[in-house]
Design a protein around this motif. Sequence first.
Motif, PDB file in Angstrom:
ATOM      1  N   VAL A 137       0.814  -1.216   0.000  1.00 39.85           N
ATOM      2  CA  VAL A 137       0.000   0.000   0.000  1.00 39.85           C
ATOM      3  C   VAL A 137       0.846   1.265   0.000  1.00 39.85           C
ATOM      4  N   LYS A 138       1.737   1.418   0.952  1.00 40.40           N
ATOM      5  CA  LYS A 138       2.472   2.671   1.112  1.00 40.40           C
ATOM      6  C   LYS A 138       3.275   3.082  -0.124  1.00 40.40           C
ATOM      7  N   PRO A 139       3.921   2.159  -0.829  1.00 38.31           N
ATOM      8  CA  PRO A 139       4.652   2.574  -2.035  1.00 38.31           C
ATOM      9  C   PRO A 139       3.769   3.160  -3.131  1.00 38.31           C
ATOM     10  N   ARG A 140       2.468   2.899  -3.081  1.00 34.62           N
ATOM     11  CA  ARG A 140       1.551   3.366  -4.117  1.00 34.62           C
ATOM     12  C   ARG A 140       0.806   4.638  -3.728  1.00 34.62           C
ATOM     13  N   LEU A 141       1.076   5.153  -2.551  1.00 36.24           N
ATOM     14  CA  LEU A 141       0.362   6.335  -2.087  1.00 36.24           C
ATOM     15  C   LEU A 141       1.039   7.622  -2.546  1.00 36.24           C
ATOM     16  N   LYS A 142       0.258   8.681  -2.675  1.00 40.97           N
ATOM     17  CA  LYS A 142       0.792   9.983  -3.062  1.00 40.97           C
ATOM     18  C   LYS A 142       1.343  10.740  -1.856  1.00 40.97           C
ATOM     19  N   GLY A 143       0.683  10.585  -0.709  1.00 42.43           N
ATOM     20  CA  GLY A 143       1.113  11.289   0.491  1.00 42.43           C
ATOM     21  C   GLY A 143       1.713  10.354   1.515  1.00 42.43           C
ATOM     22  N   GLN A 144       1.938  10.870   2.702  1.00 41.96           N
ATOM     23  CA  GLN A 144       2.490  10.079   3.793  1.00 41.96           C
ATOM     24  C   GLN A 144       1.381   9.289   4.485  1.00 41.96           C
ATOM     25  N   ALA A 145       1.754   8.179   5.103  1.00 44.03           N
ATOM     26  CA  ALA A 145       0.784   7.353   5.819  1.00 44.03           C
ATOM     27  C   ALA A 145       1.503   6.504   6.856  1.00 44.03           C
ATOM     28  N   PHE A 146       0.789   6.171   7.912  1.00 40.70           N
ATOM     29  CA  PHE A 146       1.320   5.227   8.891  1.00 40.70           C
ATOM     30  C   PHE A 146       0.148   4.527   9.567  1.00 40.70           C
ATOM     31  N   MET A 147       0.438   3.451  10.266  1.00 42.92           N
ATOM     32  CA  MET A 147      -0.607   2.653  10.899  1.00 42.92           C
ATOM     33  C   MET A 147      -0.224   2.331  12.333  1.00 42.92           C
ATOM     34  N   ILE A 148      -1.227   2.320  13.207  1.00 39.69           N
ATOM     35  CA  ILE A 148      -1.065   1.892  14.598  1.00 39.69           C
ATOM     36  C   ILE A 148      -2.051   0.752  14.825  1.00 39.69           C
ATOM     37  N   ARG A 149      -1.551  -0.396  15.281  1.00 36.52           N
ATOM     38  CA  ARG A 149      -2.441  -1.543  15.486  1.00 36.52           C
ATOM     39  C   ARG A 149      -2.132  -2.215  16.816  1.00 36.52           C
ATOM     40  N   LEU A 181      -5.442   3.746  10.684  1.00 33.26           N
ATOM     41  CA  LEU A 181      -4.607   4.061   9.533  1.00 33.26           C
ATOM     42  C   LEU A 181      -4.704   5.557   9.283  1.00 33.26           C
ATOM     43  N   VAL A 182      -3.571   6.211   9.204  1.00 25.90           N
ATOM     44  CA  VAL A 182      -3.527   7.665   9.087  1.00 25.90           C
ATOM     45  C   VAL A 182      -2.928   8.053   7.736  1.00 25.90           C
ATOM     46  N   PHE A 183      -3.608   8.992   7.044  1.00 28.64           N
ATOM     47  CA  PHE A 183      -3.166   9.425   5.720  1.00 28.64           C
ATOM     48  C   PHE A 183      -3.123  10.945   5.663  1.00 28.64           C
ATOM     49  N   SER A 184      -2.100  11.476   4.995  1.00 27.97           N
ATOM     50  CA  SER A 184      -2.015  12.920   4.800  1.00 27.97           C
ATOM     51  C   SER A 184      -2.824  13.363   3.588  1.00 27.97           C
ATOM     52  N   CYS A 185      -3.164  12.406   2.709  1.00 26.35           N
ATOM     53  CA  CYS A 185      -3.917  12.707   1.486  1.00 26.35           C
ATOM     54  C   CYS A 185      -5.272  11.994   1.540  1.00 26.35           C
ATOM     55  N   GLU A 186      -6.344  12.742   1.352  1.00 23.28           N
ATOM     56  CA  GLU A 186      -7.689  12.163   1.422  1.00 23.28           C
ATOM     57  C   GLU A 186      -7.917  11.114   0.343  1.00 23.28           C
ATOM     58  N   LYS A 187      -7.394  11.340  -0.866  1.00 21.40           N
ATOM     59  CA  LYS A 187      -7.585  10.375  -1.946  1.00 21.40           C
ATOM     60  C   LYS A 187      -6.939   9.029  -1.610  1.00 21.40           C
ATOM     61  N   ASP A 188      -5.805   9.064  -0.934  1.00 23.35           N
ATOM     62  CA  ASP A 188      -5.161   7.813  -0.504  1.00 23.35           C
ATOM     63  C   ASP A 188      -6.056   7.053   0.466  1.00 23.35           C
ATOM     64  N   ALA A 189      -6.645   7.791   1.396  1.00 21.26           N
ATOM     65  CA  ALA A 189      -7.524   7.159   2.389  1.00 21.26           C
ATOM     66  C   ALA A 189      -8.730   6.514   1.717  1.00 21.26           C
ATOM     67  N   LEU A 190      -9.290   7.193   0.730  1.00 19.90           N
ATOM     68  CA  LEU A 190     -10.452   6.660   0.015  1.00 19.90           C
ATOM     69  C   LEU A 190     -10.087   5.402  -0.768  1.00 19.90           C
ATOM     70  N   ARG A 191      -8.925   5.403  -1.375  1.00 18.56           N
ATOM     71  CA  ARG A 191      -8.495   4.232  -2.145  1.00 18.56           C
ATOM     72  C   ARG A 191      -8.296   3.018  -1.244  1.00 18.56           C
ATOM     73  N   VAL A 192      -7.636   3.224  -0.112  1.00 18.99           N
ATOM     74  CA  VAL A 192      -7.396   2.111   0.813  1.00 18.99           C
ATOM     75  C   VAL A 192      -8.712   1.631   1.420  1.00 18.99           C
ATOM     76  N   MET A 193      -9.610   2.571   1.722  1.00 16.49           N
ATOM     77  CA  MET A 193     -10.905   2.197   2.270  1.00 16.49           C
ATOM     78  C   MET A 193     -11.679   1.312   1.298  1.00 16.49           C
ATOM     79  N   GLU A 194     -11.468   1.525   0.021  1.00 11.76           N
ATOM     80  CA  GLU A 194     -12.176   0.751  -1.007  1.00 11.76           C
ATOM     81  C   GLU A 194     -11.635  -0.672  -1.122  1.00 11.76           C
ATOM     82  N   VAL A 195     -10.311  -0.826  -0.997  1.00 13.08           N
ATOM     83  CA  VAL A 195      -9.718  -2.157  -1.187  1.00 13.08           C
ATOM     84  C   VAL A 195      -9.586  -2.952   0.114  1.00 13.08           C
ATOM     85  N   LEU A 196      -9.715  -2.275   1.249  1.00 16.19           N
ATOM     86  CA  LEU A 196      -9.532  -2.949   2.536  1.00 16.19           C
ATOM     87  C   LEU A 196     -10.508  -4.120   2.753  1.00 16.19           C
TER      88      LEU A 196
END
Length: 219
Positions: free
Chosen positions: A19-31, A38-53
Amino acid sequence: MLSNIYLHEVLDTWFADVVKPRLKGQAFMIRFADDAVLVFSCEKDALRVMEVLPKRFGKYGLTLHPEKTQLIDFNRPKTKDGSTEDPTKPATFNFLGFTHFWGRSRKGRWYIRRRTEKSLYSRALKEVDGWCKRNRHRSLKEQHKDLTKKLMGHYSYYGITGNAIWIVRFRNQVERIWRKWLNRRSRSPDMPWERFQRLKIRFALPYARVVHSYCTAKL
């Protein structure tokens, strides 16, 4: 332990390597176990991951919690004109027993604060109430010993920087609950207020304290 092992492959490795190599912005995860943020600096990245999760989880026979899984705009509070001086009500979210929200420091800077999640706070008090009811006929020494352990356990988890007011409230409520059930040990009042004040000197409950402080944390 099984959740950690299983989700390490399902989520951790996949998020880091795919996931992270394909994102436009920064991201990290706490589990922790089966809870994750899952935290994203770019809203479009968050939407994409939300769709495939859901598809990723479904591949391993897992499903996402329908109520806990959600997208939250948790940016630093801003007003309509873009400033951060007088913001509208910012978003909050719950994670691992804490409500995360934006607050101001003494210097007026915005930072993320945490407080005890209200539903868990109420649940913990109900458990103490039930325990005091069931054990009200035990000796004061035994009750005090067990209540002390319960409070110390509560402080050990919820005693973090910024949450002092909630652990102080918890201790005060526990004290009131204890007195209530001591007062119901017989038909006539067994623990009037004056006697309880004297009892508190001998069987004082531990005072609330911050166990995990940002100020003393070593990086």
